[in-house]
Scaffold this active site. Structure first.
Site, short mmCIF file in Angstrom:
data_model
loop_
_atom_site.label_atom_id
_atom_site.label_comp_id
_atom_site.label_asym_id
_atom_site.label_seq_id
_atom_site.Cartn_x
_atom_site.Cartn_y
_atom_site.Cartn_z
N ASP A 1 0.76 -1.24 0.00
CA ASP A 1 0.00 0.00 0.00
C ASP A 1 0.80 1.31 0.00
O ASP A 1 0.68 2.11 -0.89
CB ASP A 1 -0.95 0.00 1.20
CG ASP A 1 -1.71 -1.32 1.30
OD1 ASP A 1 -1.59 -2.14 0.38
OD2 ASP A 1 -2.41 -1.52 2.30
N GLU B 1 2.65 -9.32 11.58
CA GLU B 1 2.36 -8.95 10.20
C GLU B 1 3.65 -8.56 9.46
O GLU B 1 3.88 -8.95 8.34
CB GLU B 1 1.37 -7.77 10.23
CG GLU B 1 0.76 -7.39 8.90
CD GLU B 1 -0.23 -6.24 9.05
OE1 GLU B 1 -0.44 -5.75 10.19
OE2 GLU B 1 -0.82 -5.82 8.04
C1 9WN Z 1 -5.76 -2.78 2.59
C2 9WN Z 1 -4.57 -7.89 4.52
C3 9WN Z 1 -4.01 -6.74 3.73
C4 9WN Z 1 -2.89 -7.17 2.79
C5 9WN Z 1 -2.16 -5.99 2.18
C6 9WN Z 1 -1.73 -5.06 3.28
C7 9WN Z 1 -2.91 -4.63 4.13
C8 9WN Z 1 -5.03 -3.40 3.79
C9 9WN Z 1 -4.92 -2.38 4.88
O1 9WN Z 1 -3.55 -5.76 4.66
O2 9WN Z 1 -3.76 -3.84 3.32
O3 9WN Z 1 -5.95 -3.76 1.62
O4 9WN Z 1 -5.93 -2.11 5.55
O5 9WN Z 1 -3.85 -1.82 5.12
O6 9WN Z 1 -1.08 -3.95 2.77
O7 9WN Z 1 -1.07 -6.43 1.42
O8 9WN Z 1 -3.40 -7.96 1.78
O9 9WN Z 1 -3.57 -8.56 5.17
#
Ligand code: 9WN
Length: 693
Positions: free
Chosen positions: A171, A407
């Protein structure tokens, strides 16, 4: 703690995050199904639970859009209200393609599902069952890829664009800054919204508010265009080509070719996609000058010259040419990312460490991510960059063991960040540990295992030798041991290949044969005895490695430490017996200084036969001041080699271990910490069984 305990813990995390239909990334923050997370999670499951692996992908593809797009989130109706943005904000019902029976977001994520589906098939022992599933999934995967090639491929060259940073999965990567900065927040209308993530996770570890405003601005724009791809393409300020997204797509195309073969479908279409996308990545995204792949800003028609881990991803799926691969390896293995054996870093951080805005803790701006390193590990293995591959593999296993299943991880200290009990960290850990448990060694270096059910007396089959005086045997043994170490060991690494061919080793084998009739009473002082048994232990290990043709790890030979033996004075001794001898003498230093033919051993050195004390202490110092012992006062943590647990009779409490370590530590600050801190957190490091060669 033995590794299988961590394996159980990882499985428990997936159980906790499983809601009966799919596995959420984490119950603490992400309570819905995420697109690429589910693919990684399925890979983990495929090692021990085929049904769950299949269900994971099945539930995701059930929510596929009519035009083929696979949404980045499938919402759980029972858990709404705890994440932002949710369906009320996305309003995907505005699109004629969105499914009516599922609530989803309106963007996608890196298409790793074809790759994951093939892994499920390869890992599962229920091939027929998976084959049936593949028949169901294959047309859906083709539909997904066709969507990319029809809707997101403006130059028809197989380079697929993404239209939101969330679609990259990375992101707030610095890669996207130059493009996002062009969205002038003072000039655009952004709907009111309230973030939820920064109330749960320390905002320092998450994207900034300005980032979120731009994310939300983009979602609002998609909504206004009713998710119509053409309209979005012409008005969206963020149209970029991500090397990771495209490399993953290529890898999945390649997997689709194999899946087609398994289920008797034609593989021409995925092959054509694979070739087109791979060629364009090689030709258009590479910088020969900078030795890395870059993202591409489609609006400004230029490469985005920001160096991140995505720039190495063409290794995954075999997209990079051989010369590109060699060049990017050099960059990857530099101080910009993390060199092999460099202290103060773990595997591949997500952003170049030398950049001013590099952060060890902020989300995609510098920490270490397990899924990224796992894909790079697969890529390095594929290009046969074994050493680097193993370095990554070891880190992927070590980080969660040392710091928890987080994470992401601090790229300098390893501290876990973001949410805990994170699914893909657990799943990919499981994937790698399965290789370890079943073979004892890395999958990057897996070789045939030699089975030894009965004792093998190794010094029995040497040349028949004339009987010598015990003193003579002892003198020769020491002389040859010293020479071999002197000539074939450098910085503790043994050149087994040269040693095997050497005259010294030939002569040593003769002396080893003579030990059968040796009289141990010539070793007449306690100090001589210590030196003899340590030297003997170390040389037995070397001899066993050479004779058993060990390639990568002593673990290739079953019961290496128990069943391989030397006969000495008519009695058989295994390595374990010698260890027991030192345990019975309560000789901690000797035990620590033994060289087990592994990377986690101290460097191999010759112990001076009459007075070895100084040599032993140097070995212990080397060990205690290496990465086998990590004292981190900032974390109030002590991380030590598993070895201290093996000899729990001597190291009977963490206080004993602390006392032992602190008397050999060089760093005064750490020493002081150990002396003052009565109950630091103790963690045990993963033992590195690779050969010390
Ligand atoms: C937005 C779920 C996801 C991952 C992404 C990570 C994070 C979400 C967020 O979490 O993104 O999609 O709310 O930050 O960046 O890679 O799939 O784990």
């Amino acid at each position: 703690m033995p590794i299988h305990i961590y394996l159980d813990k990882a499985k428990q995390i997936l159980d906790k995050n499983f809601n009966g239909r799919f596995t959420v990334p984490s119950v603490h923050l992400y309570l819905h199904q995420w697109n690429w997370d589910s693919a990684f999670i399925a890979i983990g499951y495929s090692r021990y639970n085929t049904d769950r692996a299949v269900l994971e992908l099945k539930s995701l593809f059930d929510a596929q859009w009519e035009n083929g797009m696979l949404p980045h989130i499938v919402f759980d109706r029972n858990n709404l209200g705890r994440y932002f943005p949710e369906p009320d904000f996305w309003q995907t019902e505005r699109s004629k393609y969105a499914p009516s029976d599922f609530l989803t977001s309106g963007i996608t994520q890196p298409p790793i599902h074809g790759y994951a589906a093939l892994k499920i098939y390869e890992n599962s022992n229920q091939k027929e069952k998976v084959k049936e599933f593949l028949k169901w999934l294959y047309p859906r995967l083709i539909k997904l890829h066709r969507y990319f090639y029809l809707e997101r491929n403006p130059d028809d060259n197989g380079l697929i664009y993404i239209r939101h940073p969330w679609e990259s999965g990375m992101d707030n990567s610095p890669m996207w800054d130059p493009v996002l900065d062009r969205i002038d927040l003072s000039k655009v209308d952004i709907p009111q919204f309230k973030r939820k993530d920064d109330k749960i996770i320390d905002p320092e570890q998450r994207p900034k508010d300005e980032d979120y405003k731009r994310y939300i601005y983009l979602v609002d724009l998609f909504k206004k265009h009713n998710y119509d791809e053409r309209k979005i393409f012409h008005s969206c300020p963020f149209i970029v080509i991500d090397p990771m997204f495209n490399s993953i797509l290529a890898a999945s195309n390649e997997a689709l070719m194999k899946i087609a073969d398994i289920i008797g479908e034609d593989w021409k279409q995925p092959e054509e996609w694979y070739l087109t996308t791979s060629r364009s990545i090689r030709d258009l995204l590479y910088s020969k000058e900078k030795k890395i792949f870059y993202a591409y800003d489609y609006i400004q028609k230029k490469q985005i010259q920001v160096e991140t881990s995505a720039g190495f991803m063409p290794l995954f799926g075999g997209v990079a040419s051989h010369s590109q691969a060699v060049e990017i390896l050099e960059y990857m293995n530099s101080a910009s990312f993390c060199k092999i054996h460099e202290n103060n870093c773990f595997a591949i951080p997500n952003y170049d460490r030398t950049k001013k805005d590099f952060s060890t803790k902020n989300y995609w701006r510098g920490p270490v991510w397990i899924n990224i390193n796992w894909m790079l590990f697969q890529g390095l293995k594929r290009y046969k960059f074994k050493q680097k591959a193993e370095h990554l593999e070891k880190t992927i296993i070590e980080l969660p063991v040392r710091f928890g299943f987080y994470e992401y991880f601090d790229s300098k200290y390893g501290t876990g960040y973001g949410t805990k009990d994170f699914s893909w960290t657990a799943a990919l850990f499981i994937d790698l540990v399965y290789d370890y448990l079943y073979t004892g060694i890395s999958s990057a270096k897996r070789e045939i295992i030699v089975k030894t059910d009965t004792d093998i007396v190794v010094n029995r089959n040497g040349n028949s030798v004339a009987v010598s005086e015990p003193k003579e045997i002892y003198r020769e043994f020491n002389l040859l041991t010293g020479q071999m170490i002197d000539r074939y060991v450098s910085n503790g690494s043994v050149n087994y290949r040269k040693l095997r061919m050497s005259p010294e080793y030939k002569l040593f084998q003769n002396v080893a044969g003579k030990l059968k009739d040796f009289d141990l009473s010539v070793i007449d002082t306690a100090e001589k005895e210590r030196a003899f048994w340590i030297n003997l232990y170390n040389m037995m290990v070397v001899d066993f490695i050479i004779r058993m043709k060990v390639k990568r790890s002593v673990r290739e030979v079953d019961n290496f430490f128990e069943k391989l033996k030397y006969e000495i004075s008519g009695k058989k001794y295994s390595l374990k017996d010698i260890e027991e001898f030192f345990v019975s003498r309560k000789d901690r230093e000797a035990l620590v200084s033994l060289v087990r033919g592994t990377q986690s051993s101290p460097p191999l050195r010759f112990m001076s036969p009459d007075s070895p004390q100084e040599d032993i202490l140097s070995a212990v110092k080397d060990f205690v001041n290496s990465s086998e012992v990590m004292v981190v006062p900032e974390e109030k943590a002590v991380m030590v080699s598993e070895l201290f647990r093996w000899y729990d009779k001597l190291f009977d409490s963490t206080e004993t271990v602390s006392r032992f370590i602190s008397s050999y530590l060089v760093d005064e600050r750490k020493k002081l910490f150990l002396e003052k801190e009565t109950s630091p957190q103790y963690l045990y490091l993963f033992y590195d069984w690779y050969l010390n060669s």
